[in-house]
Design a protein around this motif. Structure first.
Motif, mmCIF file in Angstrom:
data_model
loop_
_atom_site.group_PDB
_atom_site.id
_atom_site.type_symbol
_atom_site.label_atom_id
_atom_site.label_comp_id
_atom_site.label_asym_id
_atom_site.label_seq_id
_atom_site.Cartn_x
_atom_site.Cartn_y
_atom_site.Cartn_z
ATOM 1 N N ASP A 1 27.656 49.997 42.744
ATOM 2 C CA ASP A 1 28.235 50.652 41.855
ATOM 3 C C ASP A 1 29.444 51.715 41.662
ATOM 4 O OD1 ASP A 1 27.275 47.821 40.409
ATOM 5 O OD2 ASP A 1 26.236 49.055 39.969
ATOM 6 N N SER A 2 29.206 52.885 42.095
ATOM 7 C CA SER A 2 29.889 54.033 42.048
ATOM 8 C C SER A 2 30.655 54.430 43.377
ATOM 9 C CB SER A 2 28.829 55.459 42.683
ATOM 10 O OG SER A 2 27.991 55.288 44.143
ATOM 11 N N LEU A 3 31.371 53.595 44.057
ATOM 12 C CA LEU A 3 31.842 53.603 44.946
ATOM 13 C C LEU A 3 32.768 52.379 44.308
ATOM 14 C CD1 LEU A 3 30.344 52.908 47.990
ATOM 15 C CD2 LEU A 3 31.671 55.134 47.816
ATOM 16 N N ARG A 4 32.525 51.841 43.481
ATOM 17 C CA ARG A 4 34.025 51.036 42.476
ATOM 18 C C ARG A 4 33.939 51.252 41.465
ATOM 19 N NH1 ARG A 4 30.248 45.515 44.475
ATOM 20 N NH2 ARG A 4 29.712 46.233 42.517
ATOM 21 N N ASP A 5 33.347 53.095 40.869
ATOM 22 C CA ASP A 5 33.591 52.837 39.704
ATOM 23 C C ASP A 5 34.271 54.070 39.702
ATOM 24 O OD1 ASP A 5 33.823 53.535 37.279
ATOM 25 O OD2 ASP A 5 31.518 53.342 36.606
ATOM 26 N N PRO A 6 35.920 54.365 39.283
ATOM 27 C CA PRO A 6 36.278 55.379 39.702
ATOM 28 C C PRO A 6 36.218 56.322 38.424
ATOM 29 C CG PRO A 6 38.330 53.850 39.961
ATOM 30 C CD PRO A 6 36.542 53.268 39.565
ATOM 31 N N SER A 7 35.593 56.333 37.336
ATOM 32 C CA SER A 7 34.923 56.550 36.010
ATOM 33 C C SER A 7 34.323 58.137 36.842
ATOM 34 C CB SER A 7 35.110 56.023 34.835
ATOM 35 O OG SER A 7 33.494 55.884 35.290
ATOM 36 N N VAL A 8 33.327 57.395 37.839
ATOM 37 C CA VAL A 8 32.705 58.623 38.155
ATOM 38 C C VAL A 8 33.466 59.923 40.025
ATOM 39 C CG1 VAL A 8 30.817 57.338 37.750
ATOM 40 C CG2 VAL A 8 31.480 56.960 40.453
ATOM 41 N N TRP A 9 34.264 59.417 40.336
ATOM 42 C CA TRP A 9 35.071 60.147 41.463
ATOM 43 C C TRP A 9 35.724 61.464 40.194
ATOM 44 C CZ3 TRP A 9 38.957 55.755 43.454
ATOM 45 C CH2 TRP A 9 37.738 55.139 43.830
ATOM 46 N N GLU B 1 40.599 64.215 41.017
ATOM 47 C CA GLU B 1 41.709 64.258 42.776
ATOM 48 C C GLU B 1 41.875 63.293 42.733
ATOM 49 O OE1 GLU B 1 39.351 66.769 42.101
ATOM 50 O OE2 GLU B 1 40.803 68.838 41.149
ATOM 51 N N ALA B 2 40.507 62.929 43.370
ATOM 52 C CA ALA B 2 40.411 61.331 43.853
ATOM 53 C C ALA B 2 40.675 59.602 43.136
ATOM 54 C CB ALA B 2 38.863 61.138 43.928
ATOM 55 N N VAL B 3 40.450 59.984 41.906
ATOM 56 C CA VAL B 3 41.253 59.734 40.870
ATOM 57 C C VAL B 3 43.350 59.344 41.615
ATOM 58 C CG1 VAL B 3 41.306 58.550 38.636
ATOM 59 C CG2 VAL B 3 39.692 59.234 39.422
ATOM 60 N N GLU B 4 43.088 60.215 41.488
ATOM 61 C CA GLU B 4 44.693 60.885 41.689
ATOM 62 C C GLU B 4 45.097 60.015 42.681
ATOM 63 O OE1 GLU B 4 46.415 64.412 41.122
ATOM 64 O OE2 GLU B 4 45.405 64.365 38.678
ATOM 65 N N ARG B 5 44.569 60.258 44.345
ATOM 66 C CA ARG B 5 44.719 60.065 45.389
ATOM 67 C C ARG B 5 44.066 58.645 46.265
ATOM 68 N NH1 ARG B 5 44.405 66.480 46.759
ATOM 69 N NH2 ARG B 5 45.948 66.845 44.972
ATOM 70 N N GLY B 6 43.619 58.791 45.533
ATOM 71 C CA GLY B 6 42.615 57.904 45.977
ATOM 72 C C GLY B 6 41.082 58.137 47.162
ATOM 73 N N LEU B 7 40.437 58.062 47.026
ATOM 74 C CA LEU B 7 38.684 58.424 47.489
ATOM 75 C C LEU B 7 38.477 58.373 48.373
ATOM 76 C CD1 LEU B 7 36.067 60.042 46.795
ATOM 77 C CD2 LEU B 7 35.202 57.129 46.188
ATOM 78 N N GLN C 1 27.207 47.883 55.565
ATOM 79 C CA GLN C 1 28.520 47.300 56.092
ATOM 80 C C GLN C 1 29.244 46.835 54.832
ATOM 81 O OE1 GLN C 1 26.996 46.178 59.660
ATOM 82 N NE2 GLN C 1 29.438 46.696 60.590
ATOM 83 N N ASP C 2 27.805 45.116 53.946
ATOM 84 C CA ASP C 2 28.814 45.287 53.520
ATOM 85 C C ASP C 2 28.775 45.733 52.005
ATOM 86 O OD1 ASP C 2 28.155 42.452 54.918
ATOM 87 O OD2 ASP C 2 26.393 41.784 54.064
ATOM 88 N N VAL C 3 28.693 46.604 51.679
ATOM 89 C CA VAL C 3 28.174 47.328 50.450
ATOM 90 C C VAL C 3 29.852 47.589 50.489
ATOM 91 C CG1 VAL C 3 27.784 49.688 49.535
ATOM 92 C CG2 VAL C 3 25.815 47.909 49.853
ATOM 93 N N PHE C 4 30.275 48.344 51.807
ATOM 94 C CA PHE C 4 31.224 49.411 52.000
ATOM 95 C C PHE C 4 32.340 48.334 52.659
ATOM 96 C CE2 PHE C 4 28.821 52.535 54.882
ATOM 97 C CZ PHE C 4 28.928 52.824 53.397
ATOM 98 N N GLU C 5 32.743 46.385 52.280
ATOM 99 C CA GLU C 5 33.464 46.251 52.900
ATOM 100 C C GLU C 5 33.517 45.855 51.554
ATOM 101 O OE1 GLU C 5 34.449 41.889 54.751
ATOM 102 O OE2 GLU C 5 32.562 42.488 55.200
#
Length: 75
Positions: free
Chosen positions: A14-22, A25-31, A53-57
């Motif tokens: 959830d946190s990796l896929r949710d830019p609202s918790v980034w 700078e990460a939202v602008e440039r990517g995480l 690995q499945d979570v990351f993928e």
């Protein structure tokens, strides 16, 4: 990590896929997420490493601004 982070695979996904918790700078440039020390974990807990690995993928597939890299130890 956000305060609500549950310290489990679903919370990580959830946190990796949710830019609202980034960070802004990460939202602008990517995480970029760099995973270090994963070889020992993969060797001693192969079933959990497969879940990781499945979570990351899935997270990278769902969020184009996310990059997950596995660091390779040298020497």
């Amino acid at each position: 990590m956000p305060d609500w982070f549950g310290r489990n695979w679903d919370a990580l996904a959830d946190s990796l896929r949710d830019p609202s918790v980034w960070t802004p700078e990460a939202v602008e440039r990517g995480l970029p997420v760099v995973v270090t020390g994963w070889q020992g974990y993969a060797r001693t807990r192969p079933d959990e490493w497969k879940v990781a690995q499945d979570v990351f993928e899935q997270a990278v597939g769902d969020e184009p601004a996310l990059t997950v890299a596995l660091a390779l130890a040298l020497g």
